[in-house]
Structure formats: C-alpha cells, structure tokens
Design a protein around this motif. Sequence first.
Motif, short mmCIF file in Angstrom:
data_model
loop_
_atom_site.label_atom_id
_atom_site.label_comp_id
_atom_site.label_asym_id
_atom_site.label_seq_id
_atom_site.Cartn_x
_atom_site.Cartn_y
_atom_site.Cartn_z
N ALA A 198 -8.62 2.42 -5.62
CA ALA A 198 -9.89 2.83 -4.90
C ALA A 198 -9.12 4.35 -4.35
N VAL A 199 -8.00 4.34 -3.90
CA VAL A 199 -7.29 5.63 -3.25
C VAL A 199 -6.89 6.50 -4.44
N LEU A 236 0.68 -1.25 -0.08
CA LEU A 236 0.00 0.14 -0.13
C LEU A 236 0.89 1.11 -0.18
N LEU A 278 -6.79 -3.62 -5.12
CA LEU A 278 -8.10 -2.98 -5.09
C LEU A 278 -8.12 -1.57 -4.22
N ALA A 279 -7.47 -1.57 -3.21
CA ALA A 279 -7.58 -0.52 -2.20
C ALA A 279 -6.52 0.52 -2.87
N ILE A 323 0.36 3.96 -3.07
CA ILE A 323 -0.31 5.09 -2.83
C ILE A 323 0.69 6.44 -2.54
N ILE A 357 -5.76 -7.48 -2.39
CA ILE A 357 -6.45 -6.51 -1.72
C ILE A 357 -5.69 -5.11 -1.80
N GLY A 383 -9.82 8.25 -5.70
CA GLY A 383 -10.28 9.20 -4.87
C GLY A 383 -9.59 10.14 -4.40
N TYR A 384 -8.29 10.01 -4.35
CA TYR A 384 -7.35 10.92 -3.77
C TYR A 384 -5.77 10.42 -4.25
#
Lengths: 187, 201
Positions: free
Chosen positions: A175-176, A43, A171-172, A47, A168, A179-180
């Motif tokens: 998604a981030v 992550l 996907l996360a 991210i 996971i 969104g951001y």
Amino acid sequence: MNTRDLVLIALFAAIVVVLGLIPPITLGFIPVPITAQSMGVMLAGCIIGAKRGALSFLLFILLVAIGLPVLSGGRGGLAVFAGPSGGFILGWAVAAYVTGLIAERFVHPGNSEARQFVGFFLASLIGGIVVLYAIGVPWLSAVTGTPLMTAATGSLVFIPGDLLKVAIATLAARAVYAGYPLLPARA
Amino acid sequence: MLTSLYVEGQSWFHRVPVRLKLAALIVLSVALFATNAPLLLLPAFLLCGALYLSLGMSARQAFSRVGFVLFTILVLAGINLFLVPLPQVVALILRLTTLVLFAAAVTATTTIGAFMDEITILLKPLERVGLLRAADVSLALGLVLRFVPDIFARYQAISEAHRARGLPIRPMTIIGPLIILTLKDADTIAAAIDARGFRRQ
C-alpha cells in the motif's frame, strides 16, 4: 547520506516506537499476543530499504540501550539485552537489512501488483522470520544453556503470529509502495 | 510520553562515571559466563540485587522494570529442568538474574544526557574514518523523541476516523496511512533542518 535520509531513518524509528504503544491484539486461537512492533522490522526493510531500514533499527536499539521505554509494554534499558531474548532485539537491525535487500531486488515499479506482493512477502518472511530467528535462537540457547533444538522447537509457538505479521506487513508495504514509494535505493 | 527509565537519586552508584559502569557491565557479563560455581554466582547475585534495591525505588517499581525479563528467565529455567542437570539450571538463573539486575541498575542511575556523551566519544573513531557523524546520531535521536507524540496523535486521529465511519480498527488498515502520512513529512523536516544549517552541508 543526505538530510532527507537521516529524517526518514528517524521518522521510521519513531513509527516503530508508536507501534509499540498500540495495544496488542490477542487472537483466540494463538496464545501469544501480536504486538505491532516486531512487524516494524519487515516494514522498515520493505518501505525504506536495506540501508535506511537497518540504520532506523540501530537508532531504535540505541533508544532502548540508553534507557527509554520504547519497547512494547514500556520495556527498555540495558536489562533487555542482558536477558535471554537480547539476540532478537539486536537481530532486528540485521533482519531489517536483509528484508530490505530482498525487497529492493525483487520489487520494481513496473512489476504487476501480484509480483510486488510476492516480493514483499518473501522479503518479510526471509528477513523478518528466518534471519531473525537464525540470530535470536542460537543466542538464547548460548545464554541460557537450553539445547539448541529445544530452543528452536519452543520458538515454533511464535511462528503463527509471525506469519500473520508477514501478511499484514506485505499488505501495508505494498500500500505504501503504491501511494508513496521510497524503496528505490537512494540511500 | 517517553519518560526515561532514569531514577532521580543520590546513591553512590549514581555518582559512578558512566564509562566505569558500562565497563563493569561488560566485565561482569564475561566473568559470569566463565563460571558455573554457585559459590561465586550466589554472592554476585546477592550483591547486584542489593545494589539494585538500594537505588531509591519502591519494591514495586523496582520489580516492574525487570519483571518481564525475570519471567522469561524463569520460564526457560523451567524448561531446562527437564533437559539439563539441576546445578546447571541454578547457575543459569543466578547468572542471568545477576546480569539483568546489574544492567537495570546502570540504566536506572544514568541520565540520557550522560549516555549520549559517552556514545559521542565512542563514535569518534567512526567519525574519523568518515563513516558517520556523531552530531547526526544526536540529531536523529532528537528527531525521534520530538516526533513520537506527533505520530501517536496521528495514529489516534486515524483510528477516530475509522470509528466515525463505523469501520473496525485493524492494524492493516491503519499502518499504511500512518506510515505514508508520517514519511511524507520527511521532505519538509529535511528542508527545515537544512535551512537552519544544522548539518553544515
């Protein structure tokens, strides 16, 4: 490094601590509990990118070293590094860096959704599994005198759980990103 | 929520300076890996064990701190029994356990403040070349400790929201919102830090 990067690094390290407090999920068919914490490596890279992700984990490792029980299950302290799996903990920072490098390279805002998924998947897989084991397994073998091949074969037990984490994290991360988005390397 | 692994106490090991303890840990790890002789490893193990148990923890507390690592060592030793000659397996158990116990003793007798002072000194050369600022490291560390309870509360709020809507609580559906909500705070916090002039930029 501006203040915002510093804060992002600290907040992500705090998220990794919180992921360690989430009760692990045990899947019926895999004997190993899945803790959300080791997914933090994938992550972080996907991210906040290579540099900030790696610094975030260096900060986390520092928290472990100075005796805060931030590892899942309330573990922490210098004993963790002295044990056989110390290489995995120290390898987290490198793994986050490589994950970030690949994600920054392959995922761009203009890409199709599918292409972004593939990018995050490859980044998490190569950084979070290949690189991490490439550091952790030889370390374990060197420290314990277990032959390298045995150590490597033994680690295969953890691969199914890790693949689930890759899924996971992919996907996360996507998604981030939708969104951001923070990945565009500003650090 | 994040109570340090430091143990209050007055033992002599509590009074040894941090730098000396860390140096001893490094020397010990090099020395232990240099030998396979049980005659050297066994006394080292007994000494470190005695040291660790003399720090004023209950036996149970002492064990729970290192239990997980000791368990991993035993599992690996069990596997090694089939692959490596027995004396070597014994040497492995003694060496790693000694090291883990000594490391745990250092952790139990050193406050976070003392560690931080030492780290600030270690970072000085990096600061001089302009790679990072020691003050930034302490600031980041403080931020983590400050925000862990907040983020955990947020995690619980998100899972409550899931429960209220009858949704199963799955990491995939929770981690995304948790990260977005948390990282969105970064700008506000950064602005607050700069407004107070903490980083003198």
